[in-house]
Design an enzyme around this catalytic site. Structure first.
Site, mmCIF file in Angstrom:
data_model
loop_
_atom_site.group_PDB
_atom_site.id
_atom_site.type_symbol
_atom_site.label_atom_id
_atom_site.label_comp_id
_atom_site.label_asym_id
_atom_site.label_seq_id
_atom_site.Cartn_x
_atom_site.Cartn_y
_atom_site.Cartn_z
ATOM 1 N N ASN A 9 0.868 -1.179 0.000
ATOM 2 C CA ASN A 9 0.000 0.000 0.000
ATOM 3 C C ASN A 9 0.910 1.236 0.000
ATOM 4 O O ASN A 9 1.417 1.648 1.037
ATOM 5 C CB ASN A 9 -0.885 -0.039 1.256
ATOM 6 C CG ASN A 9 -1.780 1.178 1.362
ATOM 7 O OD1 ASN A 9 -1.718 2.091 0.530
ATOM 8 N ND2 ASN A 9 -2.612 1.191 2.398
ATOM 9 N N ARG A 88 -2.735 -1.986 -3.263
ATOM 10 C CA ARG A 88 -3.894 -1.139 -3.042
ATOM 11 C C ARG A 88 -3.769 0.079 -3.966
ATOM 12 O O ARG A 88 -2.717 0.722 -3.990
ATOM 13 C CB ARG A 88 -3.927 -0.661 -1.595
ATOM 14 C CG ARG A 88 -5.070 0.289 -1.374
ATOM 15 C CD ARG A 88 -4.773 1.258 -0.280
ATOM 16 N NE ARG A 88 -5.877 2.188 -0.120
ATOM 17 C CZ ARG A 88 -5.765 3.347 0.484
ATOM 18 N NH1 ARG A 88 -4.605 3.713 0.983
ATOM 19 N NH2 ARG A 88 -6.796 4.135 0.592
ATOM 20 N N HIS A 177 -12.736 3.825 0.111
ATOM 21 C CA HIS A 177 -12.853 2.795 1.159
ATOM 22 C C HIS A 177 -13.602 1.552 0.666
ATOM 23 O O HIS A 177 -14.125 0.768 1.452
ATOM 24 C CB HIS A 177 -13.583 3.331 2.414
ATOM 25 C CG HIS A 177 -12.816 4.360 3.174
ATOM 26 N ND1 HIS A 177 -13.401 5.493 3.693
ATOM 27 C CD2 HIS A 177 -11.512 4.442 3.506
ATOM 28 C CE1 HIS A 177 -12.495 6.225 4.307
ATOM 29 N NE2 HIS A 177 -11.329 5.602 4.209
ATOM 30 N N ARG A 237 -9.834 16.683 7.280
ATOM 31 C CA ARG A 237 -10.665 17.173 6.166
ATOM 32 C C ARG A 237 -11.990 17.707 6.685
ATOM 33 O O ARG A 237 -12.577 17.147 7.613
ATOM 34 C CB ARG A 237 -10.967 16.043 5.173
ATOM 35 C CG ARG A 237 -9.753 15.503 4.461
ATOM 36 C CD ARG A 237 -10.191 14.551 3.331
ATOM 37 N NE ARG A 237 -9.057 13.817 2.803
ATOM 38 C CZ ARG A 237 -8.910 12.497 2.918
ATOM 39 N NH1 ARG A 237 -9.824 11.762 3.515
ATOM 40 N NH2 ARG A 237 -7.848 11.916 2.410
ATOM 41 N N GLU A 382 -8.575 -4.824 5.089
ATOM 42 C CA GLU A 382 -8.377 -4.554 3.663
ATOM 43 C C GLU A 382 -7.266 -5.426 3.078
ATOM 44 O O GLU A 382 -7.342 -5.847 1.931
ATOM 45 C CB GLU A 382 -8.057 -3.057 3.464
ATOM 46 C CG GLU A 382 -9.289 -2.190 3.710
ATOM 47 C CD GLU A 382 -8.964 -0.745 4.061
ATOM 48 O OE1 GLU A 382 -8.487 -0.523 5.193
ATOM 49 O OE2 GLU A 382 -9.182 0.137 3.225
#
Ligand code: ADP
Length: 396
Positions: A9, A88, A177, A237, A382
């Protein structure tokens, strides 16, 4: 037997990795290379319960993969068990609706979507190219965060702006996601028989956070948009707000739109409101010692998460399950309770005792007896999804 998968990743300044064996059930080694691009970068290997950190002379993605290869050279049994590499990838645009074996066309496609993920996709391409160079015989697979949401209907994914922006530039909601949501949907089907034919809401709450509605096993709406900035308030964010604020902030500070977007991506959310930290755990500690700014930030996070759960729920026929996952969703009993307090009108209720005593890292039903909806805590995985997709694609 060749049955282990190296999962990579790549972020803009980090590279997380893990080697999974036994159909993804066992993690042999995992680690992270951090602060790439600086002269303080290092790589950490976690193996047999011990952590080992190595400083990198050159803090590049290539050097990080080089170190993984050297580590494998000194652990030949693991090296010889490698069957493939799974990457990923954040943005797959409209081209990739499922995981794929990587060839040159796939690399070109990932590069193309760098326009929507300028920090992530170029890093993924670097990781893929370096892995091809250093592990020439191994097949590689790309697993996209956006792919699971390619089932959204046009009335959900289109923005209400002139249609030529979509026709000419593919400006639309993509959502993220997706690998986590696909894992949760499959895991829930194992523990709640028939949930793959029902309506499921999921809140993936980490430093990045989003919600997703899953109707009969397929994503029907999600809170993030063309980029991960839309939707929930997150660690740094802002999430959704009146777009006119962009113009007001840029005029007030006399800065460009890019710098204003930077404020909304990196200085807002939990960090911006609390003026303390983007980290939920730090804020919970501050709140417990009486800090009202930390409490306000956490309560705003809860209110906005609930709003975006209710919003995506409009694509479901019934709300049979609600799942909390991600670092915050799995660990913060305070936020799970605060979010569900805002969902009483939907008759979603949790048992506060079970919620408060939820053991770390375990799957648990936390619903109250009178709740219309089953409420769950399910740790996401994941890496497992990436490993399973890789195994399945390299076997064909
Ligand atoms: P990402 O993968 O998006 O970087 P994670 O899913 O790892 O993020 O989640 C990180 C968040 O989870 C941080 O805000 C962290 O404070 C929070 N978190 C982790 N453990 C706990 C805990 N025990 N209590 C509250 N929050 C926690």
């Amino acid at each position: 037997m060749k049955d282990s998968i190296l999962v990579i990743n790549c972020g803009s300044s980090s590279l997380k990795f893990a080697i999974l064996a036994n159909a993804g059930q066992e993690t042999l080694v995992e680690g992270i290379a951090d602060r790439l691009g600086t002269d303080e970068s290092s790589i950490t290997f976690k193996f047999e319960g011990k952590k080992n950190e190595i400083q990198l002379d050159v803090g590049s993605h290539k050097n990080a993969v080089d170190q993984i290869k050297s580590w494998l050279n000194s652990h030949p049994t693991i090296e010889h068990s490698l069957a493939g590499i799974g990457h990923r990838v954040v943005h797959g645009g409209e081209t990739f609706s499922k995981s794929v074996l990587i060839n040159q066309d796939v690399v070109t496609g990932i590069k193309k979507y760098s326009q929507f993920a300028p920090l992530h996709n170029p890093a993924h391409v670097k990781g893929i190219e370096v892995a091809f160079e250093l592990f020439p015989g191994l097949p590689q697979v790309a697993v996209f965060d956006t792919a699971f949401h390619q089932t959204l209907a046009p009335e959900q994914y289109l923005y209400p702006i002139p249609m030529h922006f979509y026709r000419e530039h593919h400006f639309r909601k993509y959502g993220f996601h997706g690998t986590s949501y696909r894992y949760i949907s499959q895991r829930l089907a194992q523990i709640a028989n028939g949930s793959d034919q029902q309506g499921v809401l999921v809140a993936h709450l980490g430093n990045g956070a989003s919600t997703c509605a899953i109707n009969k096993g397929k994503s029907s709406d999600t809170s993030m948009g063309i980029t991960p900035l839309e939707g929930l308030m997150m660690g740094t964010r802002s999430g959704s707000l009146d777009p006119s604020l962009l113009s007001f902030i840029s005029q007030a500070e006399n800065i460009s739109f890019e710098s204003t977007l930077d404020i909304l991506n990196k200085q807002s959310g939990l960090l911006g409101v609390s003026e303390i930290s983007n980290d939920c755990r730090t804020l919970e500690e501050a709140m417990e010692s009486g800090d009202l700014r930390a409490k306000l930030a956490l309560d705003m996070f809860a209110a906005r998460t609930a709003k975006h759960l209710a919003s995506v729920a409009t694509t479901l026929e019934s709300i049979d399950h609600l799942v909390f996952t991600g670092g915050i969703g799995e660990n913060s009993s305070y936020l799970r309770q605060a979010i569900c307090n805002h969902l009483k009108a939907l008759n979603i209720r949790i048992d506060s005792d079970i919620n408060d005593n939820a053991p770390r890292g375990e799957t648990l039903n936390i619903s109250a007896k009178d709740s219309n909806t089953n409420v769950w805590v399910i740790p996401t995985n994941e890496e497992l999804m990436i490993a399973l997709d890789t195994i399945s694609l390299i076997q064909h």
